[in-house]
Design a protein around this motif. Structure first.
Motif, mmCIF file in Angstrom:
data_model
loop_
_atom_site.group_PDB
_atom_site.id
_atom_site.type_symbol
_atom_site.label_atom_id
_atom_site.label_comp_id
_atom_site.label_asym_id
_atom_site.label_seq_id
_atom_site.Cartn_x
_atom_site.Cartn_y
_atom_site.Cartn_z
ATOM 1 N N ASP A 142 6.984 -8.910 -2.675
ATOM 2 C CA ASP A 142 6.712 -9.203 -4.088
ATOM 3 C C ASP A 142 7.824 -8.671 -4.988
ATOM 4 O O ASP A 142 8.269 -9.353 -5.907
ATOM 5 C CB ASP A 142 5.360 -8.634 -4.519
ATOM 6 C CG ASP A 142 4.187 -9.353 -3.879
ATOM 7 O OD1 ASP A 142 4.388 -10.485 -3.388
ATOM 8 O OD2 ASP A 142 3.087 -8.784 -3.855
ATOM 9 N N GLU A 143 8.263 -7.461 -4.706
ATOM 10 C CA GLU A 143 9.333 -6.882 -5.505
ATOM 11 C C GLU A 143 10.666 -7.580 -5.233
ATOM 12 O O GLU A 143 11.480 -7.774 -6.133
ATOM 13 C CB GLU A 143 9.436 -5.383 -5.237
ATOM 14 C CG GLU A 143 10.142 -4.643 -6.335
ATOM 15 C CD GLU A 143 9.911 -3.148 -6.269
ATOM 16 O OE1 GLU A 143 10.124 -2.510 -7.307
ATOM 17 O OE2 GLU A 143 9.533 -2.604 -5.211
ATOM 18 N N LYS A 176 9.168 -4.368 -0.910
ATOM 19 C CA LYS A 176 8.397 -5.361 -0.152
ATOM 20 C C LYS A 176 8.628 -6.733 -0.779
ATOM 21 O O LYS A 176 9.337 -6.868 -1.770
ATOM 22 C CB LYS A 176 6.927 -4.969 -0.149
ATOM 23 C CG LYS A 176 6.705 -3.636 0.576
ATOM 24 C CD LYS A 176 5.271 -3.440 0.944
ATOM 25 C CE LYS A 176 5.045 -2.148 1.675
ATOM 26 N NZ LYS A 176 5.624 -2.082 2.998
ATOM 27 N N GLN A 222 10.725 -10.745 -7.280
ATOM 28 C CA GLN A 222 10.979 -10.454 -8.687
ATOM 29 C C GLN A 222 12.456 -10.106 -8.904
ATOM 30 O O GLN A 222 13.082 -10.581 -9.853
ATOM 31 C CB GLN A 222 10.082 -9.314 -9.163
ATOM 32 C CG GLN A 222 10.102 -9.127 -10.651
ATOM 33 C CD GLN A 222 9.050 -8.128 -11.115
ATOM 34 O OE1 GLN A 222 8.429 -7.421 -10.331
ATOM 35 N NE2 GLN A 222 8.859 -8.062 -12.412
ATOM 36 N N LYS A 260 10.897 -16.250 0.758
ATOM 37 C CA LYS A 260 9.607 -15.882 1.357
ATOM 38 C C LYS A 260 9.428 -16.516 2.738
ATOM 39 O O LYS A 260 8.950 -15.879 3.669
ATOM 40 C CB LYS A 260 8.453 -16.278 0.439
ATOM 41 C CG LYS A 260 7.107 -15.830 1.000
ATOM 42 C CD LYS A 260 6.034 -15.840 -0.003
ATOM 43 C CE LYS A 260 4.699 -15.385 0.490
ATOM 44 N NZ LYS A 260 4.503 -15.095 1.886
#
Length: 148
Positions: free
Chosen positions: A84-85, A82, A88, A40
């Motif tokens: 968030d994916e 994006k 994950q 991130k």
């Protein structure tokens, strides 16, 4: 393109499958969260808003043990995702559910290797991301990704 290998300090364990034998789950989660935060941090400094899955392999044992079937049924090579994916997908990769490479040509990539190695490349020097990742306790060294 700048490229770094991200590694943890301890070589006592190198794989999620060692949880319960070489380390406790809680200890594993702390390290995993550092890796996800590193992704991130580099993502934010690079300024990308999506990335593409360029390679993907799923391992049936991991898919079942991590209850990832539903998530992975919506993932394919070429899909734009994006942050968030991506986080994950990275978590599933770190937990041996799958293996992947994600890239946006000449801007940003994340590759995963053996022994809990992660490679991040960007078109920027990302000094803030490097410093923040190192402050978390992870090692950051210049290195060409063997998956490029």
């Amino acid at each position: 393109m700048n490229c770094w290998r991200i590694t943890k300090d301890s070589d006592e364990w190198t794989c999620f499958s060692e949880v319960g034998t070489k380390l406790e789950y809680e200890e594993y989660i702390i390290t995993e969260e550092k890796y996800l935060e590193a992704i991130k941090t580099f993502w934010d400094e690079t300024g990308v808003n999506q990335i593409y899955i360029t390679a993907l392999e799923q391992w049936s044992d991991g898919v079942e043990s991590q209850n990832a079937r539903k998530y992975l049924s919506n993932i394919w090579i070429g899909k734009a995702i994006k942050i968030d994916e991506l986080l994950q997908l990275a978590q599933h990769t770190l937990r041996n559910v799958c293996w992947c490479k994600v890239e946006i040509k000449n801007r940003f990539f994340v590759h995963f290797g053996y022994d809990y190695y992660m490679y991040i490349g960007t078109d920027r020097d990302c000094q803030k991301a490097i410093a923040k990742t190192q402050q978390s306790g992870l090692n950051v060294e210049e290195c060409i990704s063997p998956y490029k």
